[in-house]
Design a protein around this motif. Structure first.
Motif, PDB file in Angstrom:
ATOM      1  N   LYS A 206       0.821  -1.208   0.000  1.00  0.00           N
ATOM      2  CA  LYS A 206       0.000   0.000   0.000  1.00  0.00           C
ATOM      3  C   LYS A 206       0.859   1.264   0.000  1.00  0.00           C
ATOM      4  O   LYS A 206       0.504   2.258  -0.637  1.00  0.00           O
ATOM      5  CB  LYS A 206      -0.922  -0.004   1.231  1.00  0.00           C
ATOM      6  CG  LYS A 206      -1.853   1.203   1.290  1.00  0.00           C
ATOM      7  CD  LYS A 206      -2.807   1.098   2.459  1.00  0.00           C
ATOM      8  CE  LYS A 206      -2.103   1.317   3.778  1.00  0.00           C
ATOM      9  NZ  LYS A 206      -3.059   1.417   4.916  1.00  0.00           N
TER      10      LYS A 206
ATOM     11  N   LEU B 171      -5.227  -6.721  -7.795  1.00  0.00           N
ATOM     12  CA  LEU B 171      -4.432  -6.550  -6.573  1.00  0.00           C
ATOM     13  C   LEU B 171      -3.900  -5.129  -6.469  1.00  0.00           C
ATOM     14  O   LEU B 171      -4.013  -4.477  -5.420  1.00  0.00           O
ATOM     15  CB  LEU B 171      -3.279  -7.553  -6.563  1.00  0.00           C
ATOM     16  CG  LEU B 171      -2.236  -7.351  -5.439  1.00  0.00           C
ATOM     17  CD1 LEU B 171      -2.890  -7.500  -4.072  1.00  0.00           C
ATOM     18  CD2 LEU B 171      -1.075  -8.326  -5.599  1.00  0.00           C
TER      19      LEU B 171
ATOM     20  N   SER C 273      -6.628  -2.646  -5.869  1.00  0.00           N
ATOM     21  CA  SER C 273      -7.051  -2.690  -4.468  1.00  0.00           C
ATOM     22  C   SER C 273      -6.072  -1.926  -3.578  1.00  0.00           C
ATOM     23  O   SER C 273      -6.480  -1.184  -2.670  1.00  0.00           O
ATOM     24  CB  SER C 273      -7.162  -4.144  -4.003  1.00  0.00           C
ATOM     25  OG  SER C 273      -7.450  -4.207  -2.621  1.00  0.00           O
TER      26      SER C 273
ATOM     27  N   GLN D  28      -6.829   1.304  -1.221  1.00  0.00           N
ATOM     28  CA  GLN D  28      -6.476   1.402   0.195  1.00  0.00           C
ATOM     29  C   GLN D  28      -5.579   2.601   0.463  1.00  0.00           C
ATOM     30  O   GLN D  28      -5.690   3.265   1.499  1.00  0.00           O
ATOM     31  CB  GLN D  28      -5.786   0.108   0.640  1.00  0.00           C
ATOM     32  CG  GLN D  28      -6.656  -1.138   0.558  1.00  0.00           C
ATOM     33  CD  GLN D  28      -5.887  -2.397   0.865  1.00  0.00           C
ATOM     34  OE1 GLN D  28      -5.191  -2.482   1.878  1.00  0.00           O
ATOM     35  NE2 GLN D  28      -5.972  -3.385  -0.015  1.00  0.00           N
TER      36      GLN D  28
ATOM     37  N   CYS E   4     -12.694   4.271  -4.180  1.00  0.00           N
ATOM     38  CA  CYS E   4     -13.212   3.038  -4.771  1.00  0.00           C
ATOM     39  C   CYS E   4     -13.438   3.238  -6.268  1.00  0.00           C
ATOM     40  O   CYS E   4     -14.202   4.121  -6.677  1.00  0.00           O
ATOM     41  CB  CYS E   4     -14.533   2.636  -4.111  1.00  0.00           C
ATOM     42  SG  CYS E   4     -14.377   2.327  -2.332  1.00  0.00           S
TER      43      CYS E   4
ATOM     44  N   VAL F 265     -12.826  -2.643  -6.891  1.00  0.00           N
ATOM     45  CA  VAL F 265     -12.385  -3.948  -6.413  1.00  0.00           C
ATOM     46  C   VAL F 265     -12.812  -4.066  -4.957  1.00  0.00           C
ATOM     47  O   VAL F 265     -12.489  -3.200  -4.140  1.00  0.00           O
ATOM     48  CB  VAL F 265     -10.866  -4.109  -6.539  1.00  0.00           C
ATOM     49  CG1 VAL F 265     -10.420  -5.445  -5.954  1.00  0.00           C
ATOM     50  CG2 VAL F 265     -10.437  -3.977  -7.993  1.00  0.00           C
ATOM     51  N   GLN F 266     -13.532  -5.103  -4.634  1.00  0.00           N
ATOM     52  CA  GLN F 266     -13.998  -5.271  -3.257  1.00  0.00           C
ATOM     53  C   GLN F 266     -12.832  -5.667  -2.375  1.00  0.00           C
ATOM     54  O   GLN F 266     -12.128  -6.632  -2.615  1.00  0.00           O
ATOM     55  CB  GLN F 266     -15.100  -6.327  -3.196  1.00  0.00           C
ATOM     56  CG  GLN F 266     -15.773  -6.408  -1.833  1.00  0.00           C
ATOM     57  CD  GLN F 266     -17.033  -7.272  -1.864  1.00  0.00           C
ATOM     58  OE1 GLN F 266     -17.426  -7.774  -2.918  1.00  0.00           O
ATOM     59  NE2 GLN F 266     -17.673  -7.431  -0.719  1.00  0.00           N
ATOM     60  N   ASP F 267     -12.612  -4.876  -1.318  1.00  0.00           N
ATOM     61  CA  ASP F 267     -11.520  -5.145  -0.385  1.00  0.00           C
ATOM     62  C   ASP F 267     -11.883  -4.556   0.970  1.00  0.00           C
ATOM     63  O   ASP F 267     -13.044  -4.202   1.210  1.00  0.00           O
ATOM     64  CB  ASP F 267     -10.199  -4.562  -0.910  1.00  0.00           C
ATOM     65  CG  ASP F 267     -10.306  -3.081  -1.235  1.00  0.00           C
ATOM     66  OD1 ASP F 267     -11.205  -2.412  -0.689  1.00  0.00           O
ATOM     67  OD2 ASP F 267      -9.487  -2.581  -2.047  1.00  0.00           O
ATOM     68  N   ALA F 268     -10.876  -4.401   1.843  1.00  0.00           N
ATOM     69  CA  ALA F 268     -11.146  -3.893   3.186  1.00  0.00           C
ATOM     70  C   ALA F 268     -11.586  -2.437   3.173  1.00  0.00           C
ATOM     71  O   ALA F 268     -12.276  -1.986   4.099  1.00  0.00           O
ATOM     72  CB  ALA F 268      -9.888  -4.041   4.047  1.00  0.00           C
TER      73      ALA F 268
ATOM     74  N   THR G 129     -15.865  -2.263   1.001  1.00  0.00           N
ATOM     75  CA  THR G 129     -16.454  -3.539   1.409  1.00  0.00           C
ATOM     76  C   THR G 129     -17.725  -3.893   0.636  1.00  0.00           C
ATOM     77  O   THR G 129     -18.037  -5.066   0.447  1.00  0.00           O
ATOM     78  CB  THR G 129     -16.767  -3.509   2.908  1.00  0.00           C
ATOM     79  OG1 THR G 129     -17.580  -2.359   3.186  1.00  0.00           O
ATOM     80  CG2 THR G 129     -15.474  -3.421   3.724  1.00  0.00           C
TER      81      THR G 129
END
Length: 224
Positions: A40, A126, A129, A133, A138, A149-152, A155
């Motif tokens: 990140k 990847l 994402s 982050q 998003c 991309v759905q990630d932390a 969500t």
């Protein structure tokens, strides 16, 4: 005893070599950094560095070092002008090379959003994402175009819609980062320009000294 002009010339000559070291160090360290696993905290910088002419930077630094080495005879031969002339032309070549690199990076900043859109589209989920982050966003334009991309960070679609796209923060970061790079390149060109002026002044000074020496010889005072 060295004149003030020669001291300034020597100072800028070594500063010129230092700029070559800075250029070499930045290019090599950047290439080494790009080999690291994406995280990140490095993904944005690495994607931008991949668009920069780092190999050209290494080649340019080598030219600068060669030019500096070829300038040393001019420092130790106080009456020589041939080495100085060659150094002056080589510095012009190095300055043109560095200026070309700086302009190439500067042109990229003029179309940042378009280029980043293409960059985003060809990267893996990847990396997308990691960028989401990094900038707390998003998708690129928004959460649906292209799809996030759905990630932390993103969500679900509701959270993604509230956060907005990455185009704003990513392009702002890219402009600041690339501005620093091309400004540094233009700064090196400035040092090159001053060194060329120093070379011209030293050439003029040595030419005058040679002319005075010939006048003294004609007047029979060459031994004084």
């Amino acid at each position: 005893m060295p004149t003030k002009l020669m001291m300034i010339f020597v100072g800028f000559d070594f500063l010129f070599a230092g700029c070559g070291g800075l250029l070499m160090g930045f290019s090599l360290l950047s290439e080494q950094r790009m080999q690291e696993s994406p995280r990140k905290d490095n993904v944005a910088e690495n994607l931008l560095l991949d668009q920069c002419p780092l190999t050209a930077g290494v080649v340019n630094a080598i030219f600068i070092f060669v030019t500096f080495l070829l300038s040393l005879p001019a420092l130790f031969l106080p009456s020589n002008r041939g080495w100085l002339r060659m150094q002056g032309w080589l510095v012009v070549v190095c300055a043109t090379f560095t200026l070309s690199i700086g302009i190439a990076v500067w042109v990229d900043t003029l179309q940042t959003r378009v280029e980043l859109s293409e960059l985003w589209a060809r990267e893996s989920p990847l990396l997308q994402s990691l960028l989401q982050q990094r900038f707390n966003c998003c998708g690129y334009f928004n959460s649906t175009a292209p799809p996030f991309v759905q990630d932390a960070t993103c969500t679900n679609s509701l959270v993604a819609a509230q956060k907005g796209g990455c185009i704003g923060p990513f392009s702002s970061f890219a402009n600041r980062y690339l501005d620093f790079i091309f400004t540094a390149a233009f700064g090196i060109v400035g040092v090159d320009a001053i060194l060329v002026l120093c070379v011209a002044m030293v050439l003029q000074y040595r030419s005058e000294q040679e002319r005075y020496r010939h006048i003294d010889e004609k007047n029979g005072v060459g031994g004084f």
